[in-house]
Design a protein around this motif. Structure first.
Motif, mmCIF file in Angstrom:
data_model
loop_
_atom_site.group_PDB
_atom_site.id
_atom_site.type_symbol
_atom_site.label_atom_id
_atom_site.label_comp_id
_atom_site.label_asym_id
_atom_site.label_seq_id
_atom_site.Cartn_x
_atom_site.Cartn_y
_atom_site.Cartn_z
ATOM 1 N N GLU A 118 -100.797 92.941 91.618
ATOM 2 C CA GLU A 118 -100.634 94.374 91.911
ATOM 3 C C GLU A 118 -99.973 94.568 93.274
ATOM 4 N N ARG A 130 -101.414 98.400 87.655
ATOM 5 C CA ARG A 130 -102.731 97.807 87.462
ATOM 6 C C ARG A 130 -102.614 96.676 86.438
ATOM 7 N N GLN A 132 -103.477 94.435 83.511
ATOM 8 C CA GLN A 132 -104.257 94.750 82.317
ATOM 9 C C GLN A 132 -104.607 93.540 81.452
ATOM 10 N N HIS A 133 -103.715 92.552 81.411
ATOM 11 C CA HIS A 133 -103.950 91.436 80.489
ATOM 12 C C HIS A 133 -103.203 90.199 80.963
ATOM 13 N N CYS A 159 -98.836 94.483 83.150
ATOM 14 C CA CYS A 159 -99.295 95.494 84.103
ATOM 15 C C CYS A 159 -98.910 96.882 83.618
ATOM 16 N N ASP A 160 -99.803 97.848 83.820
ATOM 17 C CA ASP A 160 -99.532 99.248 83.518
ATOM 18 C C ASP A 160 -99.162 99.981 84.798
ATOM 19 N N HIS A 204 -96.579 92.823 74.968
ATOM 20 C CA HIS A 204 -96.611 94.286 75.111
ATOM 21 C C HIS A 204 -96.613 94.981 73.754
#
Length: 214
Positions: A118, A130, A132-133, A159-160, A204
């Motif tokens: 991040e 953020r 995420q996975h 990341c989102d 994704h």
């Protein structure tokens, strides 16, 4: 999902790196001065082998490999973040080689891998994200990256974004932009290969993405 364990790294490079790791561990733990001399000689021989394989001076090899905490030679950790917006992936142009990569870098002591990536995306592309996975954990030597005297585990995160700001490059980058898979710029292969970018798009697109690991 576990990947095929077949290594793509040259066998002699793998052996030289392992030999140096064993010598460094012995250097740290031995209390016998004669054993210390032997480990020193083995380490010097392994460094010379790596220099020969890379066709570089021994001094360059010595500078690449730092002392190992606790005496154990362990792989370095490289972390990369995949930020996908509207069918395109965020890439940054590295100042060191002028080529493109997913934002990322070495893991930092004192923070988690998610915090690391991040921060890297913010510093290299000016975007708040953020993690995420974790979609891939690769042993660099088992994939077609350029040969490296060092040993790496590479962590790739989806990341989102927090918003849809325009990317802004930072101190270590000279540009940042989104690219579709069929219009990728020239990649910095020491950092990521085409398969890494493809894996990011695949992860994704999945509702429950798998984590690929070696």
């Amino acid at each position: 999902m576990r990947q095929d364990p077949t290594t793509l790294e040259d066998t002699w490079l793998t052996r030289a790196k392992r030999l140096l790791a064993l010598a460094e561990t012995g250097q740290h733990f031995t209390k016998d001065p004669f054993d210390r001399e032997r480990y020193d000689e083995i380490a010097s021989m392994a460094q010379a082998m790596l220099a020969d394989l890379g066709r570089v001076p021994v001094s360059r090899i010595e500078g690449l490999i730092s002392d190992h905490a606790g005496g154990y030679a362990t792989p370095s950790i490289d972390i990369r973040g995949a930020v996908i917006r509207g069918g395109s992936i965020l890439l940054v142009r590295e100042r060191l080689d002028g080529l493109w990569a997913m934002p990322g870098g070495f893991a930092d002591i004192g923070s988690s891998p998610a915090e690391d990536i991040e921060r890297e995306v913010w510093e290299e592309a000016g975007l708040r994200v953020r993690a995420q996975h974790l979609f891939a954990l690769r042993h660099k030597a088992r994939h077609p990256y350029p040969p490296d005297a060092r040993d790496f585990n590479k962590l790739f995160f989806l990341c989102d974004e927090d918003g849809t700001d325009t990317p802004q490059w930072g101190a270590e980058t000279s540009d940042a932009a989104f690219f579709s898979l069929d219009k990728l710029p020239e990649l910095s292969l020491v950092r990521n290969i085409h398969a890494d970018v493809t894996a990011a798009f695949q992860a994704h697109s999945m509702g429950q993405p798998q984590t690929h690991f070696d």
